[in-house]
Design a protein around this motif. Structure first.
Motif, PDB file in Angstrom:
ATOM      1  N   UNK A  60       0.836  -1.201   0.000  1.00 17.44           N
ATOM      2  CA  UNK A  60       0.000   0.000   0.000  1.00 17.44           C
ATOM      3  C   UNK A  60       0.871   1.252   0.000  1.00 17.44           C
ATOM      4  N   UNK A  61       1.961   1.227   0.753  1.00 24.24           N
ATOM      5  CA  UNK A  61       2.869   2.378   0.776  1.00 24.24           C
ATOM      6  C   UNK A  61       3.510   2.581  -0.600  1.00 24.24           C
ATOM      7  N   UNK A  62       3.915   1.508  -1.240  1.00 23.66           N
ATOM      8  CA  UNK A  62       4.514   1.615  -2.580  1.00 23.66           C
ATOM      9  C   UNK A  62       3.515   2.213  -3.571  1.00 23.66           C
ATOM     10  N   UNK A  63       2.287   1.743  -3.515  1.00 26.79           N
ATOM     11  CA  UNK A  63       1.249   2.295  -4.393  1.00 26.79           C
ATOM     12  C   UNK A  63       0.977   3.753  -4.047  1.00 26.79           C
ATOM     13  N   UNK A  64       1.020   4.085  -2.762  1.00 24.59           N
ATOM     14  CA  UNK A  64       0.811   5.462  -2.331  1.00 24.59           C
ATOM     15  C   UNK A  64       1.885   6.399  -2.844  1.00 24.59           C
TER      16      UNK A  64
ATOM     17  N   UNK B 181      -6.746  21.128  -7.787  1.00 24.98           N
ATOM     18  CA  UNK B 181      -6.913  20.510  -6.476  1.00 24.98           C
ATOM     19  C   UNK B 181      -6.243  21.339  -5.399  1.00 24.98           C
ATOM     20  N   UNK B 182      -6.384  20.894  -4.163  1.00 25.06           N
ATOM     21  CA  UNK B 182      -5.823  21.659  -3.062  1.00 25.06           C
ATOM     22  C   UNK B 182      -4.452  21.155  -2.620  1.00 25.06           C
ATOM     23  N   UNK B 183      -3.932  20.122  -3.266  1.00 22.25           N
ATOM     24  CA  UNK B 183      -2.620  19.603  -2.923  1.00 22.25           C
ATOM     25  C   UNK B 183      -2.601  18.725  -1.694  1.00 22.25           C
ATOM     26  N   UNK B 184      -3.760  18.416  -1.142  1.00 23.26           N
ATOM     27  CA  UNK B 184      -3.845  17.560   0.033  1.00 23.26           C
ATOM     28  C   UNK B 184      -4.073  16.115  -0.403  1.00 23.26           C
ATOM     29  N   UNK B 185      -3.420  15.211   0.270  1.00 19.26           N
ATOM     30  CA  UNK B 185      -3.593  13.801  -0.053  1.00 19.26           C
ATOM     31  C   UNK B 185      -4.892  13.280   0.547  1.00 19.26           C
ATOM     32  N   UNK B 186      -5.514  12.362  -0.152  1.00 17.08           N
ATOM     33  CA  UNK B 186      -6.698  11.690   0.377  1.00 17.08           C
ATOM     34  C   UNK B 186      -6.318  10.985   1.676  1.00 17.08           C
TER      35      UNK B 186
ATOM     36  N   UNK C  45      -1.547   5.320   4.123  1.00 17.99           N
ATOM     37  CA  UNK C  45      -0.605   4.391   3.489  1.00 17.99           C
ATOM     38  C   UNK C  45       0.831   4.881   3.595  1.00 17.99           C
ATOM     39  N   UNK C  46       1.021   6.201   3.606  1.00 20.24           N
ATOM     40  CA  UNK C  46       2.363   6.770   3.684  1.00 20.24           C
ATOM     41  C   UNK C  46       2.766   7.084   5.122  1.00 20.24           C
ATOM     42  N   UNK C  47       1.947   6.678   6.072  1.00 20.57           N
ATOM     43  CA  UNK C  47       2.196   6.966   7.482  1.00 20.57           C
ATOM     44  C   UNK C  47       3.049   5.910   8.157  1.00 20.57           C
TER      45      UNK C  47
ATOM     46  N   UNK D  40       4.663  12.314   0.207  1.00 22.27           N
ATOM     47  CA  UNK D  40       3.485  12.988   0.742  1.00 22.27           C
ATOM     48  C   UNK D  40       3.540  14.496   0.516  1.00 22.27           C
ATOM     49  N   UNK D  41       4.730  15.071   0.464  1.00 25.74           N
ATOM     50  CA  UNK D  41       4.878  16.516   0.268  1.00 25.74           C
ATOM     51  C   UNK D  41       4.792  16.927  -1.203  1.00 25.74           C
ATOM     52  N   UNK D  42       5.013  16.003  -2.103  1.00 17.55           N
ATOM     53  CA  UNK D  42       5.095  16.316  -3.525  1.00 17.55           C
ATOM     54  C   UNK D  42       3.846  16.994  -4.108  1.00 17.55           C
ATOM     55  N   UNK D  43       2.632  16.494  -3.870  1.00 19.34           N
ATOM     56  CA  UNK D  43       1.466  17.107  -4.522  1.00 19.34           C
ATOM     57  C   UNK D  43       1.290  18.594  -4.218  1.00 19.34           C
ATOM     58  N   UNK D  44       1.488  19.001  -2.978  1.00 22.18           N
ATOM     59  CA  UNK D  44       1.271  20.410  -2.656  1.00 22.18           C
ATOM     60  C   UNK D  44       2.289  21.305  -3.347  1.00 22.18           C
TER      61      UNK D  44
END
Length: 122
Positions: free
Chosen positions: A19-23, A36-41, A47-49, A81-85
């Motif tokens: 799940x982390x790899x897919x995340x 979008x707002x740059x926040x992860x679902x 999954x990245x936690x 996790x930081x990439x989208x924003x």
């Protein structure tokens, strides 16, 4: 990370790493949504936690990770996790730094995993 998942005896730990790899893949691609707002679902943040290090809950044991594998895993997940924003904020310098860090952390993880695999198979 998928190599680490394949090394787990407990399927629940393997699934958490998968799940982390897919995340990580999603955070760098599908989660970058124009407008979008740059926040992860929430499920992607999960999954990245901590599960990447702690594995599945209620197993009574941690995932099978060799010394040197834990820190790169944390780094890869945090950077992903930081990439989208940064992408959505149009911050090219920051995206470049995150991408370079992601490459370095991935290389460190692969190096640690290769060493661990040679120890397990040797």
């Amino acid at each position: 990370m998928r190599e680490l998942a394949g090394r787990q005896e407990d399927e629940r730990h393997a699934l958490a790493l998968e799940h982390a790899a897919a995340g990580i893949e999603r955070a760098g691609h599908q989660e970058v949504i124009p407008g979008g707002d740059g926040q992860l679902a929430e499920e992607l943040r999960y999954a990245l936690g901590a599960d990447v290090l702690l594995g599945a809950t209620h197993t009574g044991a941690l995932p099978d990770l060799a010394p040197g594998e834990r820190l790169p895993l944390v780094a890869v997940c945090a950077l992903a996790a930081a990439m989208p924003s940064c992408v959505l904020g149009d911050l090219p310098r920051e995206v470049t730094l995150l991408a370079d860090g992601l490459d370095a952390a991935t290389t460190a993880d692969r190096t640690a995993t290769a060493g661990a695999n040679s120890t397990y198979s040797g």
